[in-house]
Write a protein that holds these residues in place. Structure first.
Motif, PDB file in Angstrom:
ATOM      1  N   ASP A  34       0.836  -1.254   0.125  1.00 46.69           N
ATOM      2  CA  ASP A  34      -0.048  -0.045  -0.004  1.00 46.69           C
ATOM      3  C   ASP A  34       0.816   1.340  -0.052  1.00 46.69           C
ATOM      4  N   GLU A  35       0.086   2.383  -0.126  1.00 50.39           N
ATOM      5  CA  GLU A  35       1.294   3.595  -0.070  1.00 50.39           C
ATOM      6  C   GLU A  35       0.521   4.464   1.015  1.00 50.39           C
ATOM      7  N   ALA A  36       0.118   3.792   2.061  1.00 48.88           N
ATOM      8  CA  ALA A  36      -0.336   4.418   3.403  1.00 48.88           C
ATOM      9  C   ALA A  36       0.960   4.301   4.385  1.00 48.88           C
ATOM     10  N   PHE A  60      -1.560  -8.124  -2.600  1.00 49.90           N
ATOM     11  CA  PHE A  60      -1.129  -7.074  -1.611  1.00 49.90           C
ATOM     12  C   PHE A  60      -1.186  -7.838  -0.186  1.00 49.90           C
ATOM     13  N   GLN A  61      -1.806  -8.727   0.156  1.00 50.79           N
ATOM     14  CA  GLN A  61      -1.900  -9.294   1.751  1.00 50.79           C
ATOM     15  C   GLN A  61      -0.599 -10.040   1.804  1.00 50.79           C
ATOM     16  N   ARG A  79       2.188  -7.490   2.275  1.00 53.81           N
ATOM     17  CA  ARG A  79       1.906  -6.836   3.574  1.00 53.81           C
ATOM     18  C   ARG A  79       2.471  -7.679   4.780  1.00 53.81           C
ATOM     19  N   CYS A 111       7.846   0.469   3.661  1.00 51.05           N
ATOM     20  CA  CYS A 111       6.653   1.203   3.478  1.00 51.05           C
ATOM     21  C   CYS A 111       6.659   2.723   2.986  1.00 51.05           C
TER      22      CYS A 111
END
Length: 571
Positions: free
Chosen positions: A291-293, A316-317, A320, A334
């Protein structure tokens, strides 16, 4: 003078009654003169060992006989007791030297800069006139100084973004700084940043976008891969040491199909810059967190299977959380921007320092590196409001993490490799900074606990734990407990993976005695650091400010502190 620990059972064999006191177990110190006076006795003993029928003269003092026999028989055991027990075997996979250096850096600063900075855009079309690029006050030294002062270990520049505009004078296209009015067409942003980074002693990274919306040969697989590798070679050979090369699979819908020769690119990078780590969705050295968070999973393994990931088509999972059964060491990075956009926009404002602290805890504090984008503005400088936030962010980290409240604790362990007094793997290693020293339990144990006596009541709300990752990532599950008045342990917080660094936040507790329990591990767990800290600035969003105080003997759970309505979500 010679010293050796003597086995007491020899005394009973020869009828010598030694005092059963602490002194009886102390090393016996023998002067050379004593050996000389007893040399004849020693010879007679040796002869007697050859002829068991020859009696030992009764005139020989029994204590002297004891000393000489124990000296003769225990010399081997004495010398072996001084030998160091080797470290446990590392558990694969392991990080490379560049990956270790990358992880130790904690944070990197991303610098998105280019024509988009001047056109209020995020994804440029590739057809904007180069004349728009004219940062009249560009100062790469300022960028680097801001990064260094704020605790960043490296800076990463968008040498070429998706629009294809190059921030260095490339020989492969005219769509670059050479065609702009900046420095009368003689400027080189990459070159100025490389010099500034080298002078300041921080690392340099470069992003070269695979997607190129300007280059005509994009879409022709062979021709564009040759073009791309030509540009990559320029960047890798002109600007000294490159610490990181950043790639992604971003491409807009409906764009030309392209096959990227990633394996060839990776080989080229490692050939020219063997000390660089390569970032992409799937590694090979660091991976996108998905993600980009700027937030990693609460379980985050550096272990990964590169064969299970594809650049531009990421699960993505999987990215992550990583993979506890992974065969490759590919820690997560990140990425997040200090502003809503990746490029500077005059209408946008930066995130608060407390928001950055929350991101730090959920990235660096979850076994990742935080890549924070701080985009220079159209004048070529990092904006004053961004600098102010970064200063506050640095002060927050410094005020919270400057003092480990467990530093002076009395510590014991359920077991220690070698022995309880083995300084190489002693539990006191966990309050000394640096991952090359660590606590190691004895082998073949199932109970892994560290006990802390803080020697006074201490308030804290952050737990920091680190593993010596050069020995592999091991811990699967752990928890922290405090002792109540009935001698029972109450759980304060729990977590899964640790890796290089794990930060857990929880409601404020006050305690003297606590224990850190490792419930599950891939092998004997190793802990290089454990810290307790007090964060007075943040509260947990799911805890009411009206929480009543609960007393647990010498341990107390305290109400939350509300600080200017700042909140940090439960990790």
């Amino acid at each position: 003078m010679w010293t050796c620990q003597q086995p007491l059972y020899f005394a009973s064999e020869f009828g010598v009654n030694l005092p059963k006191s602490k002194e009886a177990t102390q090393p016996l110190q023998l002067h050379l003169s004593l050996f000389e006076s007893l040399s004849l006795t020693h010879i007679m003993i040796m002869k007697n060992k050859k002829n068991t029928h020859t009696p030992i003269p009764s005139s020989i003092p029994r204590l002297h006989l004891l000393l000489l026999l124990s000296l003769s028989l225990s010399s081997t055991s004495c010398s072996s007791s001084l030998l160091k027990k080797p470290p446990p075997l590392p558990i694969l996979p392991l990080p490379s030297a560049p990956q270790l250096q990358w992880q130790l850096g904690h944070m990197a600063m991303f610098l998105h800069f280019g024509p988009n900075t001047f056109t209020d855009s995020e994804w440029g079309t590739g057809h904007v006139d180069p004349s728009v690029f004219n940062p009249t006050n560009l100062n790469a030294t300022q960028w680097v100084q801001v990064a260094k002062d704020s605790g960043f270990s490296r800076v990463i520049l968008t040498a070429k973004h998706h629009d294809g505009f190059c921030l260095w004078p490339t020989d492969y296209t005219n769509y670059s700084v050479s065609s702009s009015p900046w420095r009368n067409g003689g400027g080189d942003v990459v070159g100025e940043l490389a010099k500034a980074a080298k002078d300041a002693g921080i690392g340099l990274g470069l992003y070269l976008s695979p997607w190129d919306r300007h280059e005509q040969c994009y879409g022709n697989t062979l021709e564009y891969n040759e073009f791309y590798m030509g540009q990559m070679t320029e960047l890798l050979t002109r600007y000294g040491n490159i610490k990181e090369v950043w790639l992604d699979g971003a491409k807009g819908e409906g764009e030309k199909d392209m096959d990227y020769f990633f394996d060839s690119w990776f080989s080229l990078i490692h050939q020219h810059q063997p000390g660089a780590v390569i970032f992409s969705d799937a590694g090979p050295d660091t991976r996108w967190v998905g993600d980009e968070a700027g937030v990693a999973g609460s379980t985050c393994w550096s272990l990964f299977n590169r064969s299970s990931a594809k650049i531009g088509d990421t699960d993505f999972q999987y990215s992550r959380g990583g993979d506890p059964f992974g065969h490759d060491w590919v820690p997560a990075e990140c990425d997040v921007s200090i502003r809503p956009g990746w490029f500077w926009h005059s209408s946008q404002v930066p995130k608060s320092a407390r928001t950055l602290l929350e991101l730090y805890c959920k990235s660096v504090g979850r076994n990742c590196l935080l890549l924070l984008n701080v985009p220079p503005n159209s004048s070529g400088l990092i904006s004053a409001e961004d600098i102010e936030v970064l200063k506050e962010f640095s002060e927050l980290r410094r005020s919270i993490f400057s003092q480990n409240l467990a530093k002076d604790a009395k510590i014991r362990a359920s077991s220690t490799r070698g022995s309880a007094n083995n300084s190489w793997f002693n539990p006191y290693n966990v309050v000394e900074e640096g991952f090359h020293s660590y606590w190691a339990p004895e082998e073949n144990q199932s109970n892994w606990v560290l006990y802390f006596d803080l020697q006074e009541l201490v308030s804290f709300n952050i737990l920091l734990v680190e593993e010596p990752i050069h020995m592999g990532q091991r811990v699967i599950k752990f928890h922290l407990q405090i002792l109540n008045e009935n001698g029972e342990w109450n759980k304060v917080t729990n977590g899964t993976t640790v890796g290089y660094r794990r930060l857990l936040q929880f409601p404020i507790v006050k305690s003297r005695n606590l224990r850190f329990v490792i419930e599950k591990s891939r092998a004997e767990p190793l802990i290089s650091y454990l810290g307790l800290y007090m964060d007075p600035f943040s509260t947990l969003s799911n805890i009411s400010d009206s929480t009543t105080q609960t007393s647990i003997n010498s341990s107390q759970i305290l109400p939350h502190i509300d600080f200017n309505h700042s909140q940090i979500a439960v990790l």
